[in-house]
Scaffold this motif. Structure first.
Motif, PDB file in Angstrom:
ATOM      1  N   GLY A   1      39.947   8.457   3.673  1.00  0.00           N
ATOM      2  CA  GLY A   1      39.614   9.043   4.966  1.00  0.00           C
ATOM      3  C   GLY A   1      39.740  10.550   5.046  1.00  0.00           C
ATOM      4  O   GLY A   1      39.679  11.113   6.142  1.00  0.00           O
ATOM      5  N   ALA A   2      39.926  11.241   3.928  1.00  0.00           N
ATOM      6  CA  ALA A   2      40.036  12.710   3.968  1.00  0.00           C
ATOM      7  C   ALA A   2      38.775  13.310   4.590  1.00  0.00           C
ATOM      8  O   ALA A   2      37.662  12.893   4.260  1.00  0.00           O
ATOM      9  CB  ALA A   2      40.252  13.262   2.562  1.00  0.00           C
ATOM     10  N   GLY A   3      38.950  14.276   5.480  1.00  0.00           N
ATOM     11  CA  GLY A   3      37.796  14.872   6.143  1.00  0.00           C
ATOM     12  C   GLY A   3      38.183  16.127   6.888  1.00  0.00           C
ATOM     13  O   GLY A   3      39.318  16.616   6.767  1.00  0.00           O
ATOM     14  N   PRO A   4      37.244  16.659   7.682  1.00  0.00           N
ATOM     15  CA  PRO A   4      37.489  17.914   8.410  1.00  0.00           C
ATOM     16  C   PRO A   4      38.765  17.831   9.258  1.00  0.00           C
ATOM     17  O   PRO A   4      39.048  16.798   9.867  1.00  0.00           O
ATOM     18  CB  PRO A   4      36.243  18.043   9.306  1.00  0.00           C
ATOM     19  CG  PRO A   4      35.182  17.282   8.580  1.00  0.00           C
ATOM     20  CD  PRO A   4      35.886  16.146   7.902  1.00  0.00           C
ATOM     21  N   GLY A   5      39.526  18.931   9.247  1.00  0.00           N
ATOM     22  CA  GLY A   5      40.766  18.971  10.021  1.00  0.00           C
ATOM     23  C   GLY A   5      41.983  18.563   9.202  1.00  0.00           C
ATOM     24  O   GLY A   5      43.115  18.821   9.599  1.00  0.00           O
ATOM     25  N   ASP A   6      41.745  17.912   8.061  1.00  0.00           N
ATOM     26  CA  ASP A   6      42.859  17.466   7.212  1.00  0.00           C
ATOM     27  C   ASP A   6      43.208  18.520   6.167  1.00  0.00           C
ATOM     28  O   ASP A   6      42.347  19.307   5.758  1.00  0.00           O
ATOM     29  CB  ASP A   6      42.479  16.183   6.449  1.00  0.00           C
ATOM     30  CG  ASP A   6      42.245  15.006   7.367  1.00  0.00           C
ATOM     31  OD1 ASP A   6      42.785  15.007   8.490  1.00  0.00           O
ATOM     32  OD2 ASP A   6      41.518  14.082   6.950  1.00  0.00           O
ATOM     33  N   GLU A   7      44.457  18.484   5.739  1.00  0.00           N
ATOM     34  CA  GLU A   7      44.879  19.273   4.585  1.00  0.00           C
ATOM     35  C   GLU A   7      45.303  18.325   3.473  1.00  0.00           C
ATOM     36  O   GLU A   7      46.001  17.345   3.725  1.00  0.00           O
ATOM     37  CB  GLU A   7      46.059  20.182   4.946  1.00  0.00           C
ATOM     38  CG  GLU A   7      45.672  21.297   5.907  1.00  0.00           C
ATOM     39  CD  GLU A   7      46.835  22.212   6.300  1.00  0.00           C
ATOM     40  OE1 GLU A   7      46.574  23.167   7.044  1.00  0.00           O
ATOM     41  OE2 GLU A   7      47.977  21.952   5.877  1.00  0.00           O
ATOM     42  N   VAL A   8      44.851  18.621   2.251  1.00  0.00           N
ATOM     43  CA  VAL A   8      45.222  17.816   1.082  1.00  0.00           C
ATOM     44  C   VAL A   8      45.861  18.754   0.064  1.00  0.00           C
ATOM     45  O   VAL A   8      45.286  19.795  -0.281  1.00  0.00           O
ATOM     46  CB  VAL A   8      43.997  17.102   0.469  1.00  0.00           C
ATOM     47  CG1 VAL A   8      44.396  16.341  -0.785  1.00  0.00           C
ATOM     48  CG2 VAL A   8      43.354  16.161   1.493  1.00  0.00           C
ATOM     49  N   ILE A   9      47.059  18.397  -0.377  1.00  0.00           N
ATOM     50  CA  ILE A   9      47.800  19.247  -1.309  1.00  0.00           C
ATOM     51  C   ILE A   9      47.521  18.825  -2.748  1.00  0.00           C
ATOM     52  O   ILE A   9      47.548  17.629  -3.071  1.00  0.00           O
ATOM     53  CB  ILE A   9      49.319  19.154  -1.022  1.00  0.00           C
ATOM     54  CG1 ILE A   9      49.609  19.645   0.402  1.00  0.00           C
ATOM     55  CG2 ILE A   9      50.115  19.959  -2.050  1.00  0.00           C
ATOM     56  CD1 ILE A   9      51.057  19.463   0.853  1.00  0.00           C
ATOM     57  N   THR A  10      47.233  19.808  -3.589  1.00  0.00           N
ATOM     58  CA  THR A  10      47.058  19.504  -5.011  1.00  0.00           C
ATOM     59  C   THR A  10      47.597  20.643  -5.870  1.00  0.00           C
ATOM     60  O   THR A  10      48.060  21.669  -5.375  1.00  0.00           O
ATOM     61  CB  THR A  10      45.593  19.171  -5.362  1.00  0.00           C
ATOM     62  OG1 THR A  10      45.580  18.550  -6.662  1.00  0.00           O
ATOM     63  CG2 THR A  10      44.704  20.409  -5.411  1.00  0.00           C
ATOM     64  N   THR A  11      47.544  20.450  -7.168  1.00  0.00           N
ATOM     65  CA  THR A  11      48.110  21.385  -8.134  1.00  0.00           C
ATOM     66  C   THR A  11      47.246  22.650  -8.294  1.00  0.00           C
ATOM     67  O   THR A  11      46.024  22.606  -8.130  1.00  0.00           O
ATOM     68  CB  THR A  11      48.253  20.691  -9.504  1.00  0.00           C
ATOM     69  OG1 THR A  11      48.701  21.641 -10.462  1.00  0.00           O
ATOM     70  CG2 THR A  11      46.923  20.123  -9.978  1.00  0.00           C
ATOM     71  N   SER A  12      47.907  23.740  -8.666  1.00  0.00           N
ATOM     72  CA  SER A  12      47.184  24.989  -8.930  1.00  0.00           C
ATOM     73  C   SER A  12      46.708  25.063 -10.382  1.00  0.00           C
ATOM     74  O   SER A  12      46.034  26.010 -10.763  1.00  0.00           O
ATOM     75  CB  SER A  12      48.096  26.177  -8.632  1.00  0.00           C
ATOM     76  OG  SER A  12      49.335  26.028  -9.293  1.00  0.00           O
ATOM     77  N   HIS A  13      47.075  24.074 -11.202  1.00  0.00           N
ATOM     78  CA  HIS A  13      46.724  24.121 -12.629  1.00  0.00           C
ATOM     79  C   HIS A  13      45.990  22.846 -13.018  1.00  0.00           C
ATOM     80  O   HIS A  13      46.607  21.811 -13.282  1.00  0.00           O
ATOM     81  CB  HIS A  13      48.018  24.284 -13.448  1.00  0.00           C
ATOM     82  CG  HIS A  13      47.800  24.614 -14.900  1.00  0.00           C
ATOM     83  ND1 HIS A  13      47.804  25.902 -15.383  1.00  0.00           N
ATOM     84  CD2 HIS A  13      47.575  23.832 -15.971  1.00  0.00           C
ATOM     85  CE1 HIS A  13      47.598  25.892 -16.696  1.00  0.00           C
ATOM     86  NE2 HIS A  13      47.459  24.644 -17.078  1.00  0.00           N
ATOM     87  N   SER A  14      44.673  22.895 -13.003  1.00  0.00           N
ATOM     88  CA  SER A  14      43.860  21.736 -13.367  1.00  0.00           C
ATOM     89  C   SER A  14      42.423  22.182 -13.565  1.00  0.00           C
ATOM     90  O   SER A  14      42.100  23.364 -13.466  1.00  0.00           O
ATOM     91  CB  SER A  14      43.922  20.666 -12.269  1.00  0.00           C
ATOM     92  OG  SER A  14      43.213  19.491 -12.641  1.00  0.00           O
ATOM     93  N   TRP A  15      41.581  21.210 -13.848  1.00  0.00           N
ATOM     94  CA  TRP A  15      40.141  21.407 -13.884  1.00  0.00           C
ATOM     95  C   TRP A  15      39.643  21.383 -12.438  1.00  0.00           C
ATOM     96  O   TRP A  15      40.232  20.688 -11.591  1.00  0.00           O
ATOM     97  CB  TRP A  15      39.514  20.284 -14.717  1.00  0.00           C
ATOM     98  CG  TRP A  15      38.029  20.229 -14.756  1.00  0.00           C
ATOM     99  CD1 TRP A  15      37.236  19.222 -14.273  1.00  0.00           C
ATOM    100  CD2 TRP A  15      37.146  21.184 -15.331  1.00  0.00           C
ATOM    101  NE1 TRP A  15      35.922  19.514 -14.504  1.00  0.00           N
ATOM    102  CE2 TRP A  15      35.835  20.714 -15.151  1.00  0.00           C
ATOM    103  CE3 TRP A  15      37.343  22.409 -15.971  1.00  0.00           C
ATOM    104  CZ2 TRP A  15      34.708  21.423 -15.597  1.00  0.00           C
ATOM    105  CZ3 TRP A  15      36.226  23.114 -16.417  1.00  0.00           C
ATOM    106  CH2 TRP A  15      34.926  22.614 -16.223  1.00  0.00           C
ATOM    107  N   ILE A  16      38.570  22.108 -12.154  1.00  0.00           N
ATOM    108  CA  ILE A  16      38.141  22.318 -10.764  1.00  0.00           C
ATOM    109  C   ILE A  16      37.743  21.033 -10.024  1.00  0.00           C
ATOM    110  O   ILE A  16      37.785  20.984  -8.790  1.00  0.00           O
ATOM    111  CB  ILE A  16      37.011  23.376 -10.691  1.00  0.00           C
ATOM    112  CG1 ILE A  16      36.837  23.854  -9.238  1.00  0.00           C
ATOM    113  CG2 ILE A  16      35.735  22.832 -11.307  1.00  0.00           C
ATOM    114  CD1 ILE A  16      35.945  25.073  -9.077  1.00  0.00           C
TER     115      ILE A  16
END
Ligand SMILES: *Cc1c(COP(=O)(O)O)cnc(C)c1O
Length: 366
Positions: A71-86
């Motif tokens: 359900g990720a969509g507009p208005g949401d924030e999703v946290i991920t790593t700064s070191h990965s493939w795009i």
């Protein structure tokens, strides 16, 4: 000839069965949703120890499908790593959600302390990457997600059959994405990927969404992301070899360790306690990385840099206005990481030659 990844050696080892498989698929001519696809989904789910596997076109689509299923969509924030493939971050943006980057730890995976600092009222989930084949800190990430009511997606594109406390990665989160890009630990002969999940609702959505939202009276609008029958047949042939190939990668990592552990200019990768590493890549942190890399290239030793910039510092994320100081660990790592040749068919002689060249470089340095 030393190869960074030796796909020809892998494929030669599978002949003549590989050619026969391809000819059999041509003979059957059911190129989309042939029986091999369902067979691969069942086998891959079983080997991971997870209820559902939904195949799709590639690992990037797998991430996007998993994000949409949650359900990720507009208005949401999703946290991920700064070191990965795009792929890890671009798919978050594709859903309309805002990508929020966290720094990494000494194992190159997302730092749980950094995740906690970035959680806001808008945070809905975390995408953790088992980078280079090393499981992220799943104990602490899982408990953070539980505590804050966040979902967890595992990006397992580099970590097929890696385990955490004896359980395969991909079984910890709400959903996980795998890539079968040719150079991955389990690779097709073109693009392929899958989503795995223990949740019936996510599997059902993924199946619908990746196939145009159904047939006849389409329930939703979806996308077109399918694994070709030909790729599924090739993956079915390779899957029984995966565990052994991972063992050979681990043996090669042990050899690198004994050959290089007394070279002070090179920091060798360590395996997290409780983890079984898949060694998709063997990544050292090298002093004077770029000159070492050029020296090795000139001696016929191919290397890689995964990756030369933290994701938030890419031109693609200039809008976020990040500085290297915002991600001190991954910024330092990006300047040091060097991937040495790593694949199941690497020989001891080749590894000795690689180690000698690295020693030569540092001993001749002024
Ligand atoms: C390879 C990879 C992907 C994407 O896989 P594709 O099949 O190339 O789309 C995603 N995340 C990571 C960490 C990868 O290494």
């Amino acid at each position: 000839m030393i190869q960074f990844v030796d796909l020809k050696a892998q494929h030669d080892s599978l002949q003549p069965a590989l050619s026969e498989t391809i000819l059999r698929v041509i003979d059957q001519s059911a190129f989309i949703q042939g029986t091999d696809v369902g067979q691969f989904e069942a086998s891959f789910a079983a080997i991971c120890g997870v209820k559902h596997c939904v195949s799709c076109g590639n690992g990037t689509d797998a991430l996007y499908i998993a994000l949409r299923a949650l359900g990720a969509g507009p208005g949401d924030e999703v946290i991920t790593t700064s070191h990965s493939w795009i792929s890890t971050s671009e798919t978050i943006t594709q859903t309309g959600a805002q990508v929020i980057f966290s720094d990494t730890d000494s194992f190159f995976t997302i730092d749980p302390d950094s995740i906690e600092k970035k959680i806001t009222q808008r945070t809905v989930g975390v995408v953790a990457v088992h980078l280079y084949g090393q499981p992220a800190d799943l104990d602490r990430i899982s408990s953070l997600c539980e505590r804050f009511g966040l979902w967890l997606i595992e990006d397992c594109a580099q970590a097929h059959l890696a385990t955490w406390r004896g359980r395969a990665v991909g079984t910890f989160g709400d959903a996980a994405a795998f890539s079968f890009y040719p150079g991955k630990n389990l690779g097709a002969m073109g693009d392929a990927g899958c989503v795995v999940t223990r949740r019936d609702d996510i599997a059902r959505f993924a199946m619908l969404f990746a196939r145009h939202g159904g047939k006849g009276n389409h329930e939703i609008e979806g996308i077109c992301s399918r694994m070709d029958t030909l790729q599924a047949a090739i993956l079915n042939l390779k899957l029984p070899h995966l565990a052994n190939w991972n063992r050979r990668r681990n043996a090669a990592a042990v050899r690198y360790h004994s050959l290089l552990s007394d070279v002070p200019e090179v920091v060798l990768p360590t395996v997290r306690d409780g983890a079984d590493h898949a060694f998709h890549l063997y990544v050292v942190r090298a002093r004077d990385r770029d000159r070492l890399r050029a020296y090795l290239t000139a001696r016929g030793i191919p290397t890689g840099v995964h990756y030369s910039r933290p994701l938030p510092l890419l031109a693609a994320y200039a809008r976020l206005g990040h500085k290297p100081e915002d991600f001190p660990v991954s910024s330092a790592h990006a300047a040091q990481v060097l991937s040495l040749p790593m694949h199941p068919f690497l020989t001891t002689e080749q590894q000795c030659a690689i180690a000698s060249a690295i020693r030569e470089f540092y001993s001749g340095e002024v």
